[in-house]
Design a protein around this motif. Structure first.
Motif, PDB file in Angstrom:
ATOM      1  N   ALA A 129      34.844  42.666  34.194  1.00 17.35           N
ATOM      2  CA  ALA A 129      35.665  43.845  33.969  1.00 17.35           C
ATOM      3  C   ALA A 129      34.992  45.068  33.688  1.00 17.35           C
ATOM      4  O   ALA A 129      34.877  46.036  34.325  1.00 17.35           O
ATOM      5  CB  ALA A 129      36.856  43.676  33.196  1.00 17.35           C
ATOM      6  N   SER A 130      34.102  44.950  32.719  1.00 14.64           N
ATOM      7  CA  SER A 130      33.192  46.024  32.274  1.00 14.64           C
ATOM      8  C   SER A 130      32.382  46.539  33.408  1.00 14.64           C
ATOM      9  O   SER A 130      31.909  47.842  33.648  1.00 14.64           O
ATOM     10  CB  SER A 130      32.640  45.864  31.064  1.00 14.64           C
ATOM     11  OG  SER A 130      31.526  44.780  31.296  1.00 14.64           O
ATOM     12  N   PHE A 131      31.614  45.554  34.156  1.00 13.12           N
ATOM     13  CA  PHE A 131      30.861  45.773  35.276  1.00 13.12           C
ATOM     14  C   PHE A 131      31.578  46.688  36.306  1.00 13.12           C
ATOM     15  O   PHE A 131      31.041  47.403  36.717  1.00 13.12           O
ATOM     16  CB  PHE A 131      30.189  44.471  35.705  1.00 13.12           C
ATOM     17  CG  PHE A 131      29.322  44.793  36.949  1.00 13.12           C
ATOM     18  CD1 PHE A 131      28.079  45.158  37.062  1.00 13.12           C
ATOM     19  CD2 PHE A 131      29.645  44.309  38.229  1.00 13.12           C
ATOM     20  CE1 PHE A 131      27.390  45.473  37.921  1.00 13.12           C
ATOM     21  CE2 PHE A 131      28.969  44.461  39.282  1.00 13.12           C
ATOM     22  CZ  PHE A 131      27.686  45.086  39.076  1.00 13.12           C
ATOM     23  N   PHE A 183      32.459  51.272  39.350  1.00 15.48           N
ATOM     24  CA  PHE A 183      33.376  52.133  40.041  1.00 15.48           C
ATOM     25  C   PHE A 183      33.190  53.856  39.510  1.00 15.48           C
ATOM     26  O   PHE A 183      32.998  54.531  40.296  1.00 15.48           O
ATOM     27  CB  PHE A 183      34.810  51.778  39.542  1.00 15.48           C
ATOM     28  CG  PHE A 183      35.872  52.854  40.318  1.00 15.48           C
ATOM     29  CD1 PHE A 183      36.140  52.512  41.492  1.00 15.48           C
ATOM     30  CD2 PHE A 183      36.363  53.790  39.394  1.00 15.48           C
ATOM     31  CE1 PHE A 183      37.035  53.455  42.009  1.00 15.48           C
ATOM     32  CE2 PHE A 183      37.367  54.686  39.994  1.00 15.48           C
ATOM     33  CZ  PHE A 183      37.775  54.453  41.238  1.00 15.48           C
ATOM     34  N   THR A 184      32.782  53.844  38.416  1.00 12.67           N
ATOM     35  CA  THR A 184      32.651  55.288  37.646  1.00 12.67           C
ATOM     36  C   THR A 184      31.395  55.720  38.502  1.00 12.67           C
ATOM     37  O   THR A 184      31.313  56.912  38.801  1.00 12.67           O
ATOM     38  CB  THR A 184      32.309  55.328  36.138  1.00 12.67           C
ATOM     39  OG1 THR A 184      33.787  54.731  35.607  1.00 12.67           O
ATOM     40  CG2 THR A 184      32.132  56.569  35.741  1.00 12.67           C
ATOM     41  N   PHE A 185      30.226  55.104  38.637  1.00  9.30           N
ATOM     42  CA  PHE A 185      28.988  55.277  39.056  1.00  9.30           C
ATOM     43  C   PHE A 185      29.191  55.815  40.572  1.00  9.30           C
ATOM     44  O   PHE A 185      28.833  56.855  41.090  1.00  9.30           O
ATOM     45  CB  PHE A 185      27.838  54.454  38.932  1.00  9.30           C
ATOM     46  CG  PHE A 185      26.485  54.737  39.528  1.00  9.30           C
ATOM     47  CD1 PHE A 185      25.753  55.533  39.140  1.00  9.30           C
ATOM     48  CD2 PHE A 185      26.517  54.124  40.810  1.00  9.30           C
ATOM     49  CE1 PHE A 185      24.591  55.791  39.789  1.00  9.30           C
ATOM     50  CE2 PHE A 185      25.244  54.348  41.646  1.00  9.30           C
ATOM     51  CZ  PHE A 185      24.340  55.122  41.014  1.00  9.30           C
ATOM     52  N   LEU A 215      41.664  50.765  35.345  1.00 18.85           N
ATOM     53  CA  LEU A 215      40.617  49.753  35.042  1.00 18.85           C
ATOM     54  C   LEU A 215      40.405  48.990  33.722  1.00 18.85           C
ATOM     55  O   LEU A 215      39.982  47.881  33.703  1.00 18.85           O
ATOM     56  CB  LEU A 215      39.569  50.515  35.467  1.00 18.85           C
ATOM     57  CG  LEU A 215      39.339  50.924  36.907  1.00 18.85           C
ATOM     58  CD1 LEU A 215      37.970  51.958  37.067  1.00 18.85           C
ATOM     59  CD2 LEU A 215      39.244  49.764  37.739  1.00 18.85           C
ATOM     60  N   LYS A 216      40.921  49.769  32.485  1.00 17.31           N
ATOM     61  CA  LYS A 216      41.107  49.106  31.350  1.00 17.31           C
ATOM     62  C   LYS A 216      41.949  47.674  31.438  1.00 17.31           C
ATOM     63  O   LYS A 216      41.691  46.932  30.427  1.00 17.31           O
ATOM     64  CB  LYS A 216      41.520  50.180  30.069  1.00 17.31           C
ATOM     65  CG  LYS A 216      40.518  51.239  30.166  1.00 17.31           C
ATOM     66  CD  LYS A 216      41.008  52.013  28.954  1.00 17.31           C
ATOM     67  CE  LYS A 216      39.996  53.192  28.859  1.00 17.31           C
ATOM     68  NZ  LYS A 216      40.370  54.256  27.942  1.00 17.31           N
ATOM     69  N   GLU A 217      42.692  47.553  32.340  1.00 14.81           N
ATOM     70  CA  GLU A 217      43.864  46.468  32.401  1.00 14.81           C
ATOM     71  C   GLU A 217      42.987  45.071  32.796  1.00 14.81           C
ATOM     72  O   GLU A 217      43.482  44.114  32.706  1.00 14.81           O
ATOM     73  CB  GLU A 217      44.858  46.785  33.104  1.00 14.81           C
ATOM     74  CG  GLU A 217      45.850  47.899  32.679  1.00 14.81           C
ATOM     75  CD  GLU A 217      47.080  48.060  33.668  1.00 14.81           C
ATOM     76  OE1 GLU A 217      47.274  47.271  34.585  1.00 14.81           O
ATOM     77  OE2 GLU A 217      47.893  49.076  32.973  1.00 14.81           O
TER      78      GLU A 217
END
Length: 60
Positions: A4-6, A11-13, A56-58
């Motif tokens: 999830a963190s990856f 996505f942000t990058f 995305l935090k979900e």
């Protein structure tokens, strides 16, 4: 690093790179080197990342 963190980091990058590169190319190709498309790309980038961060935090 979890999946999830990856995904969040990727996505942000990817969004950052795409928005800034595309706005730079549009400014160079269609507006004779203008810098204001970069400003619009930055606003779009901020809006996309901000609105999708809660979803995305979900991810677990």
């Amino acid at each position: 690093m979890t999946k999830a963190s990856f995904i969040r980091v990727w996505f942000t990058f990817a969004t950052t790179y795409t928005c800034l590169t595309l706005s730079h190319q549009i400014g160079d190709d269609y507006f004779n080197g203008a810098k204001w498309p970069w400003l619009i790309g930055t606003v779009l980038l901020t809006t996309i990342v901000w609105t999708t961060s809660s979803k995305l935090k979900e991810l677990k």
